[in-house]
Design a protein around this motif. Sequence first.
Motif, PDB file in Angstrom:
ATOM      1  N   THR A 528       5.603  -5.206  -6.551  1.00  0.00           N
ATOM      2  CA  THR A 528       4.494  -4.331  -5.804  1.00  0.00           C
ATOM      3  C   THR A 528       3.665  -5.011  -4.793  1.00  0.00           C
ATOM      4  O   THR A 528       3.084  -4.584  -3.756  1.00  0.00           O
ATOM      5  CB  THR A 528       3.466  -3.723  -6.782  1.00  0.00           C
ATOM      6  N   LEU A 529       3.392  -6.433  -4.980  1.00  0.00           N
ATOM      7  CA  LEU A 529       2.681  -7.153  -4.145  1.00  0.00           C
ATOM      8  C   LEU A 529       3.610  -7.593  -2.742  1.00  0.00           C
ATOM      9  O   LEU A 529       3.202  -7.359  -1.728  1.00  0.00           O
ATOM     10  CB  LEU A 529       2.147  -8.268  -4.821  1.00  0.00           C
ATOM     11  N   THR A 530       4.837  -8.018  -2.942  1.00  0.00           N
ATOM     12  CA  THR A 530       5.576  -8.035  -1.853  1.00  0.00           C
ATOM     13  C   THR A 530       6.210  -7.195  -1.062  1.00  0.00           C
ATOM     14  O   THR A 530       6.286  -7.582   0.127  1.00  0.00           O
ATOM     15  CB  THR A 530       6.644  -9.330  -2.403  1.00  0.00           C
ATOM     16  N   LEU A 562      -0.010  -1.633  -8.969  1.00  0.00           N
ATOM     17  CA  LEU A 562      -0.643  -1.179  -7.637  1.00  0.00           C
ATOM     18  C   LEU A 562      -0.672  -2.674  -7.056  1.00  0.00           C
ATOM     19  O   LEU A 562      -1.131  -3.548  -7.464  1.00  0.00           O
ATOM     20  CB  LEU A 562      -2.026  -0.645  -7.907  1.00  0.00           C
ATOM     21  N   PRO A 563      -0.304  -2.598  -5.669  1.00  0.00           N
ATOM     22  CA  PRO A 563      -0.703  -3.930  -4.852  1.00  0.00           C
ATOM     23  C   PRO A 563      -1.988  -4.088  -4.536  1.00  0.00           C
ATOM     24  O   PRO A 563      -2.708  -3.175  -4.017  1.00  0.00           O
ATOM     25  CB  PRO A 563       0.493  -3.680  -3.648  1.00  0.00           C
ATOM     26  N   SER A 573      -2.135  -8.329  -7.743  1.00  0.00           N
ATOM     27  CA  SER A 573      -1.750  -6.915  -8.385  1.00  0.00           C
ATOM     28  C   SER A 573      -2.367  -6.579  -9.542  1.00  0.00           C
ATOM     29  O   SER A 573      -3.060  -7.175 -10.238  1.00  0.00           O
ATOM     30  CB  SER A 573      -0.082  -7.186  -8.646  1.00  0.00           C
ATOM     31  N   CYS A 574      -2.303  -5.253  -9.876  1.00  0.00           N
ATOM     32  CA  CYS A 574      -3.280  -4.593 -10.864  1.00  0.00           C
ATOM     33  C   CYS A 574      -2.063  -3.877 -11.627  1.00  0.00           C
ATOM     34  O   CYS A 574      -1.355  -3.114 -11.123  1.00  0.00           O
ATOM     35  CB  CYS A 574      -4.302  -3.753 -10.347  1.00  0.00           C
ATOM     36  N   ILE A 575      -2.213  -3.975 -12.900  1.00  0.00           N
ATOM     37  CA  ILE A 575      -1.472  -3.115 -13.994  1.00  0.00           C
ATOM     38  C   ILE A 575      -2.171  -2.193 -14.770  1.00  0.00           C
ATOM     39  O   ILE A 575      -3.205  -2.556 -15.299  1.00  0.00           O
ATOM     40  CB  ILE A 575      -0.383  -4.234 -14.778  1.00  0.00           C
ATOM     41  N   LEU A 576      -1.736  -0.779 -14.613  1.00  0.00           N
ATOM     42  CA  LEU A 576      -2.400   0.337 -15.373  1.00  0.00           C
ATOM     43  C   LEU A 576      -1.378   0.532 -16.609  1.00  0.00           C
ATOM     44  O   LEU A 576      -0.388   0.888 -16.166  1.00  0.00           O
ATOM     45  CB  LEU A 576      -2.932   1.423 -14.644  1.00  0.00           C
TER      46      LEU A 576
END
Length: 854
Positions: A528-530, A562-563, A573-576
Amino acid sequence: MRRRTALAHPDCVTWSGAAGPAPSAERPSDRSGTVPGNAHADGLLGGLPMALAGATVQAVESVGGSAGCVYLRSGTPGLLRLALLAGLPGALFRPWWRMHVNRPFPVAEVHRSGQPVYLGDAEEAMQRFPQLMASLPFPFGSLYAPVVHDREAFGVLVVLRPATPGKPVDAVDRKRAAEAGKQLGEVLAQRAAEGRQTLWDTEPVCVQLPSVTTPPIRVGTFDWDLTQGTVAADEGLCSILGIAPGTFPGTVESLAERLAPEDAYGLWALARQAAESGGIAARRMRLIGPGGRSHLLEVSARADPPDGVGTRMTGFLVDLGTVPIGSDATERVPRAVVAIDRLGRIMYVNRHSEDLLRLPRARLVGRLLRDAVPWFGHPSYEEYLRAALISDDSAHFLASPDPDEWLSVSLYPGHDGVTIVLVEGEQPDYRPGSVSHPAPGIGSPADRAASLYRPVALAIALTEAVTARQVSAVVTEELLPAFGGRQLAIYLLSDRHLYLAHETGFPQGFLERFDGVSLDVRLPGVETLTTGRPMFFESMEQLAGSYPDIPLDAHVGARAFLPLIASGRPVGSCILGFDRPRGFSPEERTVLTALAGLIAQALERARRYDSEAALARGLQDALLPNRLPVRDKVDTVGRYLAGTQGMEVGGDWYDVIETGGGRLALVIGDVQGHGVAAAATMGQLRSAVRAFALGGHAPQDVVQGTNKLLIDLDPGQFASLCYVALDPETGAALAVRAGHPPPLLRHPDGATEVLDLDGGVVLGVADDATYPVTELRLEPGAVLALFTDGLVERPGADIDDGIERLRASLAEHGLAPLTETADDLIREARQTVERPDDIALLLAARWSELAAHR
């Protein structure tokens, strides 16, 4: 106690200046221009709220606005407060009651720069102020004018109006808004010159905008000769019919032709009834006036003379406008209709509303909607109302007042308020895991607005978070509840590796295996970040199918990755995580992606803060003494605790100086403000005090010389100081105080007092200031405590109460080691997360020879 009208509520002003006289100063609650008691009203007609109300209403009307407000400076430096809100409910906009001048919002920029800002639509606002649209994601236009006079900025005047997509605010409206701000600035400048209030430190006053002009009630009369068939009409009747008095034909047919056919026959029947009975007869009719508009008329007639013998009839024609028609119509509609004004007060309910809401009209009309109908105060439902009021677009949603009850709610906004239509419905049928049919809970149509409401709190809270820990806490407190999440993880990028910075809700130790992974590993948190694209998995089965080789912490649930990208730079990055399968609507995906950008910006700012704060603290430590001198019979201990708000160093310091004659100088001081300038001034003052003390100057001369030096340096700052010259052998001491909190003295028997020292003004104010000396004596076993105000000040509390708490704490320590006493005195402050000021503490204890050798 002041009385209020039935429709008034605290801090509400119904502005009637456009339609009538201003409120009466003698009886402020007996008129439509209600102004309840307010601390800022110095005589209602000349009070600050009235000045703001007049300027705001005029500005709103001049540029075709639907609402407006004024922000004013407060007693807190750098903080603007919403002083007046026109055309909107105050409680519904509580998140915007306070605005720091360093925020990336148009109000703050206008106040800082003194230049107006004009935003024609949401697209223009998104380009210039993305955080504004993250907090108010609705289509609207807005104008912001500085309230200034002779370069003095008092605040900002704001007007909200419907968006004009693709069209910027025209020059005429720009000029009108700017002129309104300028005129208000002149009014406030005059108030300031007269010594009257221009700051605002309380809740905003709400103002009702003038209603749209409606056709007035008009009365006309006619005299009908039944024998001749002639009608004589006065000017009132001719005005209703839209004809000149001299051109009225004078026949009943000329009147009847403007009625519907059935009403024309009714008019003849009415005349016959009145003539035959000799009594009064009345009938409600519809009359077609100019432009084809239908009027409701009340026609009453009686024979003249009263015995009914005569053949003449006098009629009264009353044009009541369209209001009664609307009221009658809503009573016949098989659905609930509620009308509220723009301040959220219920102005009308029909009979079906009483049945559906299970409340009589007497308990509904005149009350705030959120008070009368508590379920409407849910954040998701309020968000729809907020959107309707700001954008003037209708809104439709499902609401669930009770678990087994569903309502279809429609909002139709207008200039004077919002019409709400409620229809009973059935619980919607969801398909869990479907994007088009989000899962129940926050993803349901009834609650999906919460995903648009939470950006308000999150965006505002993130602007105040300055450390990575604070950012993570804000995301946990605001983002997870908004979307019904249970798990959160934040990874930060460093040297092409992702490191776990914060987690909550995951099984203990589960995420450690992903800590420090490189960017070439195939993981959703990495990809998600790359790729820069958010990834949504509506079930754990979907996640396992896309990444079959990664371990899962659960078999049921959903995940969003989420990036975190700020200004094009990858941050992490963020994980929900969610406990149940659920869909992600297009609105939620858009909002989550936008929030990820805000989180990334906050984390990037926090990263800069961490490095700059470390450098600042190093500078602060270098300016404080590395060690304190060791002397027989006297122990000294110093403590310094930096503030936690902001990233700049402070100006608190302490020192112990060995002077001539075997004396010790105990010094503590506090330079106004924070930042490099405060620290530099602190360093200069510390050096000056040390130089004067080592030169053998008397205590009062040390303080006077330091005061003159500070004035000569002219750094634009002032400082407080407490200087005590102590003789360790005898315990005799000479103390001088310059605007500093008084020290504490604990006697050998444990009794502790606040020393009543004569004092002078703070340093840097008057070059001829004198500083009296107070003689003290420290008996063996006594402890002297010098401290800065950061140790005893608390927001909203009196500093004397803080000094008393410190005195009581010092009294409890008895013969405990001095280092332990110092640590205990600042322990509470050290454990406080938010410290607005630095803290310096200096303790000096005099011991007997026996005690000193123990």
